[in-house]
Design an enzyme around this catalytic site. Structure first.
Site, PDB file in Angstrom:
ATOM      1  N   SER A  73      30.149 -46.892 -32.237  1.00  0.00           N
ATOM      2  CA  SER A  73      30.125 -48.313 -31.873  1.00  0.00           C
ATOM      3  C   SER A  73      31.518 -48.939 -31.921  1.00  0.00           C
ATOM      4  O   SER A  73      32.424 -48.439 -32.591  1.00  0.00           O
ATOM      5  CB  SER A  73      29.197 -49.088 -32.814  1.00  0.00           C
ATOM      6  OG  SER A  73      27.911 -48.523 -32.801  1.00  0.00           O
TER       7      SER A  73
HETATM    8  N1  SAM Z   1      26.734 -44.915 -36.583  1.00  0.00           N
HETATM    9  C1  SAM Z   1      27.263 -44.023 -35.587  1.00  0.00           C
HETATM   10  C2  SAM Z   1      28.722 -43.747 -35.765  1.00  0.00           C
HETATM   11  O1  SAM Z   1      29.348 -44.322 -36.654  1.00  0.00           O
HETATM   12  O2  SAM Z   1      29.231 -42.921 -35.000  1.00  0.00           O
HETATM   13  C3  SAM Z   1      26.989 -44.480 -34.188  1.00  0.00           C
HETATM   14  C4  SAM Z   1      25.589 -44.333 -33.839  1.00  0.00           C
HETATM   15  S1  SAM Z   1      25.187 -44.323 -32.138  1.00  0.00           S
HETATM   16  C5  SAM Z   1      25.577 -45.950 -31.615  1.00  0.00           C
HETATM   17  C6  SAM Z   1      23.406 -44.287 -32.338  1.00  0.00           C
HETATM   18  C7  SAM Z   1      22.886 -42.992 -32.870  1.00  0.00           C
HETATM   19  O3  SAM Z   1      21.500 -43.127 -33.141  1.00  0.00           O
HETATM   20  C8  SAM Z   1      23.020 -41.823 -31.895  1.00  0.00           C
HETATM   21  O4  SAM Z   1      23.755 -40.792 -32.470  1.00  0.00           O
HETATM   22  C9  SAM Z   1      21.577 -41.410 -31.640  1.00  0.00           C
HETATM   23  O5  SAM Z   1      21.394 -40.027 -31.420  1.00  0.00           O
HETATM   24  C10 SAM Z   1      20.907 -41.878 -32.916  1.00  0.00           C
HETATM   25  N2  SAM Z   1      19.456 -42.033 -32.828  1.00  0.00           N
HETATM   26  C11 SAM Z   1      18.708 -42.561 -31.827  1.00  0.00           C
HETATM   27  N3  SAM Z   1      17.401 -42.534 -32.139  1.00  0.00           N
HETATM   28  C12 SAM Z   1      17.316 -41.963 -33.375  1.00  0.00           C
HETATM   29  C13 SAM Z   1      16.233 -41.657 -34.246  1.00  0.00           C
HETATM   30  N4  SAM Z   1      14.950 -41.923 -33.922  1.00  0.00           N
HETATM   31  N5  SAM Z   1      16.516 -41.080 -35.416  1.00  0.00           N
HETATM   32  C14 SAM Z   1      17.800 -40.797 -35.776  1.00  0.00           C
HETATM   33  N6  SAM Z   1      18.861 -41.065 -34.998  1.00  0.00           N
HETATM   34  C15 SAM Z   1      18.625 -41.653 -33.812  1.00  0.00           C
END
Ligand code: SAM
Length: 226
Positions: A73
């Site tokens: 993000s």
């Molecule tokens: N916090 C992260 C970072 O610092 O890099 C960025 C996260 S990214 C915006 C959102 C993440 O949520 C993605 O890696 C995606 O695969 C994960 N995601 C989506 N649905 C999910 C779920 N049901 N359970 C776990 N992770 C999930």
């Protein structure tokens, strides 16, 4: 790190230059005031979480692709969420969506224990390597569907969704401790509002809308299906 000194820094090839510039121009300038949050940003080298991306892109005012169709993000968005969670040093925190591991590394500077869940094994493995290399031993990672939270490790003092959810189900709200805060982008698939939900009593939650935002979609049992 002296974050004001970057203005005199000529070496634009140095990560310290870009990191200091990010903290001053994107975070302090936009009213991020929590000094603990600002200090955490100076301690975590964002470029270690964006391999193969130039320093100016990594530290730019926008999300950055991390593979598997996912992003790390925008720095301001991460800071806004961390500040709004009103974190305390002794807190146990759940992050839903580990991604690159960057926000988990920031959380590791701010609280006692971090639990972070990611559904994509490749991303989780890369995040695990980075966090290990940084010696951050207070982070526990798990591969799985974070849309249901992490019931075995509840209650949490804070829960942070880093992906956009259509709703925050009771199953996850109940994983907050009394007094706990949950931050989540909630709304439509392509536009959400950042909600802060505080559990103020056993069955009572206070909900605030902090403003508009755009996140990648949460998948899984309580996520988006399309
Ligand atoms: N916090 C992260 C970072 O610092 O890099 C960025 C996260 S990214 C915006 C959102 C993440 O949520 C993605 O890696 C995606 O695969 C994960 N995601 C989506 N649905 C999910 C779920 N049901 N359970 C776990 N992770 C999930």
């Amino acid at each position: 790190m002296d974050t004001d000194g970057y203005r005199h820094e000529q070496r634009r090839d140095s990560a310290d230059y870009w990191l200091a510039k990010m903290v001053v121009e994107q975070l302090r300038a936009r009213n991020i005031r929590d000094e603990r949050v600002l200090a955490a940003f100076t301690k975590v080298p964002r470029h270690l979480f964006c391999p193969g991306v130039s320093l100016s892109e990594t530290y730019g005012d926008h999300p950055v692709e991390i593979g598997c169709d996912q992003t790390i993000s925008q720095p301001y968005m991460v800071a806004w969420m961390l500040e709004s969670a009103r974190l305390r040093a002794g807190d146990r925190v759940l992050e839903i969506g580990t991604g690159s591991g960057y926000q988990a590394a920031l959380l590791a500077q701010l609280v006692a224990r971090v639990f972070s869940v990611e559904r994509i094994p490749e991303l989780l493995n890369a995040a695990r390597e980075r966090l290990t290399r940084l010696g951050l031993e207070n982070v526990t990672l798990r591969c799985g569907d974070g849309s249901v939270g992490w019931p075995d490790q509840a209650p949490f003092d804070a829960i942070l969704y880093t992906a956009a959810a259509p709703e925050v189900p009771q199953e996850v709200r109940r994983q907050l401790a009394i007094g706990g805060r949950l931050l989540a982008p909630v709304g439509q698939r392509h536009h959400q509002n950042l909600l802060r939900i505080e559990r103020i009593a056993e069955e009572t939650y206070r909900e605030e809308d902090l403003g508009g935002c755009v996140f990648v979609p949460l998948r899984g049992a309580f996520g988006w299906r399309d």
